[in-house]
Scaffold this active site. Sequence first.
Site, PDB file in Angstrom:
ATOM      1  N   GLY A 319       0.846  -1.211   0.000  1.00 11.65           N
ATOM      2  CA  GLY A 319       0.000   0.000   0.000  1.00 11.65           C
ATOM      3  C   GLY A 319       0.872   1.248   0.000  1.00 11.65           C
ATOM      4  O   GLY A 319       0.573   2.226  -0.694  1.00 11.65           O
ATOM      5  N   TRP A 322       2.439   1.655  -3.396  1.00 16.26           N
ATOM      6  CA  TRP A 322       1.450   2.097  -4.389  1.00 16.26           C
ATOM      7  C   TRP A 322       1.517   3.619  -4.550  1.00 16.26           C
ATOM      8  O   TRP A 322       1.312   4.158  -5.638  1.00 16.26           O
ATOM      9  CB  TRP A 322       0.042   1.685  -3.915  1.00 16.26           C
ATOM     10  CG  TRP A 322      -1.059   2.167  -4.812  1.00 16.26           C
ATOM     11  CD1 TRP A 322      -1.574   1.520  -5.902  1.00 16.26           C
ATOM     12  CD2 TRP A 322      -1.779   3.402  -4.692  1.00 16.26           C
ATOM     13  NE1 TRP A 322      -2.567   2.275  -6.472  1.00 16.26           N
ATOM     14  CE2 TRP A 322      -2.716   3.432  -5.748  1.00 16.26           C
ATOM     15  CE3 TRP A 322      -1.734   4.479  -3.815  1.00 16.26           C
ATOM     16  CZ2 TRP A 322      -3.589   4.504  -5.946  1.00 16.26           C
ATOM     17  CZ3 TRP A 322      -2.604   5.535  -4.004  1.00 16.26           C
ATOM     18  CH2 TRP A 322      -3.519   5.550  -5.058  1.00 16.26           C
ATOM     19  N   HIS A 323       1.813   4.312  -3.442  1.00 15.17           N
ATOM     20  CA  HIS A 323       1.819   5.773  -3.495  1.00 15.17           C
ATOM     21  C   HIS A 323       2.976   6.329  -4.299  1.00 15.17           C
ATOM     22  O   HIS A 323       2.913   7.453  -4.767  1.00 15.17           O
ATOM     23  CB  HIS A 323       1.856   6.351  -2.076  1.00 15.17           C
ATOM     24  CG  HIS A 323       0.540   6.229  -1.385  1.00 15.17           C
ATOM     25  ND1 HIS A 323       0.163   5.081  -0.735  1.00 15.17           N
ATOM     26  CD2 HIS A 323      -0.489   7.091  -1.253  1.00 15.17           C
ATOM     27  CE1 HIS A 323      -1.047   5.252  -0.230  1.00 15.17           C
ATOM     28  NE2 HIS A 323      -1.470   6.462  -0.534  1.00 15.17           N
ATOM     29  N   GLY A 324       4.045   5.570  -4.413  1.00 19.70           N
ATOM     30  CA  GLY A 324       5.154   6.088  -5.195  1.00 19.70           C
ATOM     31  C   GLY A 324       6.379   5.226  -5.042  1.00 19.70           C
ATOM     32  O   GLY A 324       6.523   4.485  -4.069  1.00 19.70           O
ATOM     33  N   PHE A 471       0.334   9.959  -7.879  1.00 25.20           N
ATOM     34  CA  PHE A 471       0.290   8.536  -7.544  1.00 25.20           C
ATOM     35  C   PHE A 471      -0.465   7.801  -8.637  1.00 25.20           C
ATOM     36  O   PHE A 471      -0.512   6.719  -8.816  1.00 25.20           O
ATOM     37  CB  PHE A 471      -0.375   8.317  -6.186  1.00 25.20           C
ATOM     38  CG  PHE A 471       0.262   9.152  -5.093  1.00 25.20           C
ATOM     39  CD1 PHE A 471       1.629   9.365  -5.091  1.00 25.20           C
ATOM     40  CD2 PHE A 471      -0.497   9.722  -4.096  1.00 25.20           C
ATOM     41  CE1 PHE A 471       2.223  10.138  -4.107  1.00 25.20           C
ATOM     42  CE2 PHE A 471       0.083  10.485  -3.097  1.00 25.20           C
ATOM     43  CZ  PHE A 471       1.439  10.699  -3.110  1.00 25.20           C
TER      44      PHE A 471
END
Lengths: 471, 361
Positions: A319, A322-324, A471
């Site tokens: 998770g 996923w943001h970067g 993102f």
Amino acid sequence: MIFDSFEFAYFIAIVLPLYFLLPLRGQNGMLLVASYFFYGYWDWRFLSLLLISTIIDYSAGFGIARSPEQRIRKSWLVLSIVGNLGILGFFKYCGFFVDSFQDLLEAFGIGFNRVVLDFVLPVGISFYTFQTMSYTIDVYRGDLPAERNLLNFALYVSFFPQLVAGPIERATNLIPQIANPRRHCLENFKTGGWLIFWGLYKKVFVADNLSKIVDPVYTDLGGATGFAILVATYAFAFQIYADFSAYTDIARGTARIMGFELMLNFRLPYFAENPSDFWKRWHISLSQWLRDYLYIPLGGGRGTAAMVQRNLMITMLLGGLWHGARWNFVAWGFYHGLLLILHRRFARGNDSQPAGEDPLHRRILRILLMFHLTCLGWVLFRIERLADLGPIATGMVHRLLPAEADWTSARLLIGHTALLLLVQLLQYRRDNLLAVLSLPTPVRVLLYLLLYFSLTLGGAFDGRAFIYFQF
Amino acid sequence: MEERSSTSSSRWPVAALVAVFLIVVVETMAYRNRIFGLDAVFPITNRKLAVLKDESRSFNVIVMGDSRYFHIDPAVLEKAFGGRSGFNFSWPHFGPEAYDYFLHAYLHYRRPPEIIVANFTPELITTPGHYTHIEETELVRSRAFEVLPTLPHVTNIIKRGNWKYLWLYIKSISAPPTATYRTGWLRILQSVLAGDGIPGFPDWQQRYIDEYNRTESFVISVDQQLGPNAVAEFNEKIFRLENLADPNALRRFRDFVEYARESGIVVVIVNTPIPADLLAYYKEIGVMDSFENWLQQINAYDNVVVAEPVIPIYPDELLADIGHVNAAGDKRFEEELAGRIAPLLPVIEEKLAAMRQEPKP
């Protein structure tokens, strides 16, 4: 095209009347064209990715539905996952993994010529690839029939209000709404209009003004006092919430006016009382996606405590990633994974007692504690690299006392968040996210005027993109 | 936590409609009184627009240029140009890209003047476009949108086919007046909240307005004198001049001259003074050689006349900064103007007569 721009205002001024003039098929066709225009306005070349993602998952869904043979069904699923993750991996993570691998080789003293991979990250790629993947997985699991109408499916993938920053819609929610006539009523205009207005306020007045407190401090951590870092971190907590939830509000409001109901993405996250509660309130569409397509398939809450902890940690690490493609996002995921594990380990028993039965002061204390734990996580989220933690620690220990300018930042923080907090307190007390709409008419008129003139007189109109676009 | 709207679906959104009505009222007031939300440039430019539209007056010689021309008194123009009535039609901060727009606006309201006094200096051509150009610089653009009359401006944008600029114009006029003029409104709001009532313009800005109302011109800095290193500092911080013409600026200036010619107007280049240090700097970077070439291109038009000296040099005590005269500099400029123009008058008359005899398209 960003929501708080004139471009979007004119875009929507053309799209909405057309939408209400057309019959259902025409509406969907027009929305598809509008969505592609909306995305292509940023960079038309990346429309091809949207198209590829659409074709892969449409074909995969169709292939899975048509084939009785498990092996072939699985092959289609693999094709979808590899296709989507391949696109995402290439544009978002390729450079990160190559860089990290090269760092590792250097750490072992292996000499070589460094390769630098620097791709332009297509806006919203993480959102729409996750959205389309969920469709294929649902079809594979038998939770959803395959969509036969390519137009409807293409619109599901590209529906402009939520295309670039979510909510990450489930096909089970959105496709039936696309396929069937929408119900139009004045209520949709009222609540949708409010969501758009409130979203604009949060983005232009709150988030973009708070960024002026946050950015100077976080770009020069070595020169900032501990107090300034503290103020900037609180400011960032509200900035990222206001920014992201503003996008969701405007997306949901725009969709609602057209008769679509998009899922809730935020439920007053800073009123969460524990880590588990936080993830039921923050970026709900992502946390539910991770729960359904990663945590539960890993085993979820079943098995030994160690297995559950492993599942939680893997989910939160991914998770975070996923943001970067940066180690600080991985650290942020790790931190939240750890909070969830600790909460599960030590505070599980308390969750059985309904929150409403707790004395108010205990709930307030829990909310404050969780808010500060969240802020600590935002430090990891906001820094550019993990090495930035050094200057932060130095500032907090050796230069804690405020400089003159830091008080101005603190005042600006209070000034730009006061109304947001008041409204949220009302929403929390009434357990209703639309509580404002049930206030007496004169109060609402005053509130609308206050919001509007705060926007025009105090809004930051510098065309700053939404944080979650990256993102 | 849910979303429950307690208003029933049959009821009109009364609060929203009342708020929208009140917002429209306030925005209308904000627009109608927008001049109070701006600086002194705008009362003056508004006054200029009023003069422009005043049918009881006629002008034969007008000044077109940037703030360096603010100080030229129409009465002095009249004297220098053999009794022709003058009008100072200069605007703040605009590069040559805007001249065409301003001439278009002028001709929308009035018959063509016989003569336009304009400047053509090295920095006008070499200043980077993002600093002065109407189509590239937000500050300049917003001023243009404010001071140029809408109809001729939009007509000219469409005529030029500059769709990007048209879009910027549409965006600009779509913004709520409380947002567009918010600096001024916030100043007023702060003053009212502090119990000081509605504030006027600062004294120095009020002087501009008073002086303009008296003479239709004004000196920006009366007593200020050019300090040492001013040229280096100014160039370093603002212009970053190079020996490189902005082709757009040169092209637009030619467009302007051609447009003036089509309208039967003689363009007289009367440059305002600069300090010796700046000229030395131009020579050092080789810009003067290029300038000769650019000037020749402009002088090749048969409706252009150049006043000598092409670049007047004033001592530092007559200049407020590198581009603007102070009160003493203004006095000397006015004293010299007639002398600079007198030898050109026969040529100007000749050119005017020749253009009058040409068949009109």
